[in-house]
Design a protein around this motif. Structure first.
Motif, PDB file in Angstrom:
ATOM      1  N   GLU A  98     -25.073 -23.265  36.434  1.00 33.07           N
ATOM      2  CA  GLU A  98     -25.325 -22.895  34.504  1.00 33.07           C
ATOM      3  C   GLU A  98     -25.054 -21.716  34.801  1.00 33.07           C
ATOM      4  OE1 GLU A  98     -27.508 -24.229  36.963  1.00 33.07           O
ATOM      5  OE2 GLU A  98     -28.939 -22.958  36.284  1.00 33.07           O
ATOM      6  N   MET A  99     -25.197 -20.074  34.959  1.00 36.28           N
ATOM      7  CA  MET A  99     -25.488 -19.296  34.608  1.00 36.28           C
ATOM      8  C   MET A  99     -23.642 -18.842  35.546  1.00 36.28           C
ATOM      9  SD  MET A  99     -28.772 -18.107  35.370  1.00 36.28           S
ATOM     10  CE  MET A  99     -28.667 -16.464  34.520  1.00 36.28           C
ATOM     11  N   ALA A 100     -23.120 -18.949  35.996  1.00 40.51           N
ATOM     12  CA  ALA A 100     -22.374 -17.749  36.511  1.00 40.51           C
ATOM     13  C   ALA A 100     -22.011 -18.510  37.962  1.00 40.51           C
ATOM     14  CB  ALA A 100     -22.691 -16.741  37.104  1.00 40.51           C
ATOM     15  N   SER A 101     -20.181 -17.858  38.232  1.00 45.69           N
ATOM     16  CA  SER A 101     -19.318 -17.978  39.810  1.00 45.69           C
ATOM     17  C   SER A 101     -20.011 -16.699  40.680  1.00 45.69           C
ATOM     18  CB  SER A 101     -18.046 -17.971  38.493  1.00 45.69           C
ATOM     19  OG  SER A 101     -18.050 -19.512  38.637  1.00 45.69           O
ATOM     20  N   LEU A 102     -19.734 -16.634  41.350  1.00 43.65           N
ATOM     21  CA  LEU A 102     -19.049 -15.877  42.769  1.00 43.65           C
ATOM     22  C   LEU A 102     -18.433 -15.721  43.516  1.00 43.65           C
ATOM     23  CD1 LEU A 102     -20.344 -13.685  43.945  1.00 43.65           C
ATOM     24  CD2 LEU A 102     -22.429 -15.321  45.842  1.00 43.65           C
ATOM     25  N   ILE A 103     -17.628 -14.874  43.540  1.00 44.87           N
ATOM     26  CA  ILE A 103     -16.973 -14.904  44.184  1.00 44.87           C
ATOM     27  C   ILE A 103     -16.681 -13.998  44.886  1.00 44.87           C
ATOM     28  CG2 ILE A 103     -14.298 -14.521  44.413  1.00 44.87           C
ATOM     29  CD1 ILE A 103     -14.699 -16.427  42.780  1.00 44.87           C
ATOM     30  N   ILE A 104     -16.597 -13.939  46.483  1.00 46.46           N
ATOM     31  CA  ILE A 104     -16.940 -13.671  47.650  1.00 46.46           C
ATOM     32  C   ILE A 104     -15.775 -13.748  48.404  1.00 46.46           C
ATOM     33  CG2 ILE A 104     -18.646 -13.004  49.740  1.00 46.46           C
ATOM     34  CD1 ILE A 104     -20.558 -14.653  48.578  1.00 46.46           C
ATOM     35  N   THR A 105     -14.879 -12.370  48.196  1.00 50.91           N
ATOM     36  CA  THR A 105     -13.779 -11.900  49.593  1.00 50.91           C
ATOM     37  C   THR A 105     -13.987 -12.482  51.291  1.00 50.91           C
ATOM     38  OG1 THR A 105     -14.633  -9.550  50.484  1.00 50.91           O
ATOM     39  CG2 THR A 105     -13.316  -9.768  47.948  1.00 50.91           C
ATOM     40  N   GLU A 106     -12.773 -12.720  51.634  1.00 54.50           N
ATOM     41  CA  GLU A 106     -12.506 -13.474  52.695  1.00 54.50           C
ATOM     42  C   GLU A 106     -13.437 -12.368  54.127  1.00 54.50           C
ATOM     43  OE1 GLU A 106      -8.670 -14.944  53.998  1.00 54.50           O
ATOM     44  OE2 GLU A 106      -9.284 -15.338  55.798  1.00 54.50           O
ATOM     45  N   ASP A 107     -12.861 -11.818  53.478  1.00 58.22           N
ATOM     46  CA  ASP A 107     -13.592 -10.438  54.264  1.00 58.22           C
ATOM     47  C   ASP A 107     -15.361 -10.157  54.233  1.00 58.22           C
ATOM     48  OD1 ASP A 107     -12.237  -7.209  53.552  1.00 58.22           O
ATOM     49  OD2 ASP A 107     -13.437  -8.197  52.248  1.00 58.22           O
ATOM     50  N   ARG A 108     -15.321 -10.334  53.115  1.00 61.48           N
ATOM     51  CA  ARG A 108     -17.173 -10.431  53.086  1.00 61.48           C
ATOM     52  C   ARG A 108     -17.379  -9.299  52.043  1.00 61.48           C
ATOM     53  NH1 ARG A 108     -22.081 -12.592  53.629  1.00 61.48           N
ATOM     54  NH2 ARG A 108     -22.058 -11.269  55.919  1.00 61.48           N
ATOM     55  N   THR A 148     -17.792 -10.511  42.941  1.00 67.65           N
ATOM     56  CA  THR A 148     -17.224 -10.880  42.025  1.00 67.65           C
ATOM     57  C   THR A 148     -18.297 -11.746  41.347  1.00 67.65           C
ATOM     58  OG1 THR A 148     -14.787  -9.704  42.292  1.00 67.65           O
ATOM     59  CG2 THR A 148     -16.040 -10.810  39.526  1.00 67.65           C
ATOM     60  N   LEU A 149     -19.083 -10.766  40.595  1.00 67.90           N
ATOM     61  CA  LEU A 149     -19.906 -12.326  39.534  1.00 67.90           C
ATOM     62  C   LEU A 149     -18.826 -12.325  38.239  1.00 67.90           C
ATOM     63  CD1 LEU A 149     -22.641 -13.190  39.332  1.00 67.90           C
ATOM     64  CD2 LEU A 149     -23.079 -11.453  37.537  1.00 67.90           C
ATOM     65  N   ILE A 150     -18.930 -13.412  37.928  1.00 60.10           N
ATOM     66  CA  ILE A 150     -18.285 -14.061  36.827  1.00 60.10           C
ATOM     67  C   ILE A 150     -19.342 -14.522  35.835  1.00 60.10           C
ATOM     68  CG2 ILE A 150     -16.352 -15.017  35.325  1.00 60.10           C
ATOM     69  CD1 ILE A 150     -15.047 -14.798  38.297  1.00 60.10           C
ATOM     70  N   LEU A 151     -19.830 -14.133  34.512  1.00 52.07           N
ATOM     71  CA  LEU A 151     -19.799 -14.364  33.506  1.00 52.07           C
ATOM     72  C   LEU A 151     -18.945 -14.948  32.619  1.00 52.07           C
ATOM     73  CD1 LEU A 151     -22.283 -12.511  32.501  1.00 52.07           C
ATOM     74  CD2 LEU A 151     -22.580 -13.935  33.916  1.00 52.07           C
ATOM     75  N   PRO A 152     -18.598 -16.090  32.764  1.00 55.37           N
ATOM     76  CA  PRO A 152     -17.196 -16.909  31.775  1.00 55.37           C
ATOM     77  C   PRO A 152     -17.661 -16.981  31.002  1.00 55.37           C
ATOM     78  CG  PRO A 152     -19.002 -19.099  32.469  1.00 55.37           C
ATOM     79  CD  PRO A 152     -19.132 -17.569  33.540  1.00 55.37           C
ATOM     80  N   HIS A 153     -18.121 -17.281  29.524  1.00 52.66           N
ATOM     81  CA  HIS A 153     -17.834 -16.737  28.129  1.00 52.66           C
ATOM     82  C   HIS A 153     -19.194 -16.001  27.763  1.00 52.66           C
ATOM     83  CE1 HIS A 153     -15.353 -19.679  28.076  1.00 52.66           C
ATOM     84  NE2 HIS A 153     -15.719 -20.332  29.119  1.00 52.66           N
TER      85      HIS A 153
END
Lengths: 114, 110
Positions: B58-68, B72-77
């Motif tokens: 509910e707070m954020a999204s976490l995108i981890i690259t394939e090689d780890r 990137t932490l994304i706060l959508p709004h």
């Protein structure tokens, strides 16, 4: 429910004095951590308790620092012969005993040594 | 020492997405990526964590690259209340201490 609480919120003392800082963790949390945060820096680990025992005290800077958790809940951080360099915010955190448990932090105690 | 590197500061316009990068090129296979934030004069607050899959709460999204090696932490709004220092931390599972770096100071601007 209640979060982690710390008392006092602020403590001013004189160089050479003894201070005690208290942490009340979230009920049922077996793990308890102490960190110290200087101005402009991230928190720095001091000591970690699992239940009543100190599982890792490698972050304590010297033997003037000591912490206890006698009944596995409340913890007290004790600093003897305080020095001006001990001035910082002391943070306490607790977590449940699960593999990916997040740590819940208290608001901290701001210690000022004059 | 922290095993992560983050930009010192970032600005974001209110209502826009805030994308906070983190490099962790020496991450081990059993280490998770955790994000915490610290609003002024408060204790750090957990945001999200992940091992290798992308995560959302509910707070954020976490995108981890394939090689780890980065995430990137994304706060959508982003809102003004998201102004804080954001810490990216790598950590093995289990109850272990958090090793904080200096984090990224995010300023959300109206």
């Amino acid at each position: 429910g209640a979060g982690v609480s710390q008392t006092p919120s602020n403590k001013v003392t004189e160089k050479g004095k003894y201070v005690e800082l208290r942490c009340d963790p979230i009920s049922g949390h077996t793990a308890l951590y102490w960190y110290r945060q200087s101005l402009g820096q991230g928190p720095e680990f001091l000591i970690y308790f699992q239940g009543t025992g100190a599982a890792d005290d490698s972050g304590l800077p010297n033997d003037r620092f000591f912490a206890v958790r006698p009944e596995g809940s409340v913890s007290t951080l004790k600093i003897q012969r305080t020095e001006r360099g001990d001035s910082a915010v002391y943070l306490c955190a607790s977590s449940a005993d699960t593999s990916e448990a997040e740590q819940f932090f208290g608001p901290g105690t701001r210690l000022t040594v004059l | 020492d922290a095993k992560t590197t983050q930009p010192t500061s970032m600005d974001c316009a209110e209502g826009r997405a805030a994308n906070l990068p983190c490099n962790h090129s020496t991450i081990s296979g059993n280490e998770y990526v955790y994000w915490y934030r610290q609003i002024h004069s408060q204790g750090p607050q957990y945001i999200i964590h992940g091992l290798k899959n992308n995560e959302t709460n509910e707070m954020a999204s976490l995108i981890i690259t394939e090689d780890r090696k980065s995430s990137t932490l994304i706060l959508p709004h982003a809102t003004l209340r998201d102004t804080a220092v954001y810490y990216c931390i790598v950590r093995v599972s289990g109850n272990t201490p958090l090793v904080f770096g200096k984090g990224t100071r995010l300023s959300v601007i109206a």
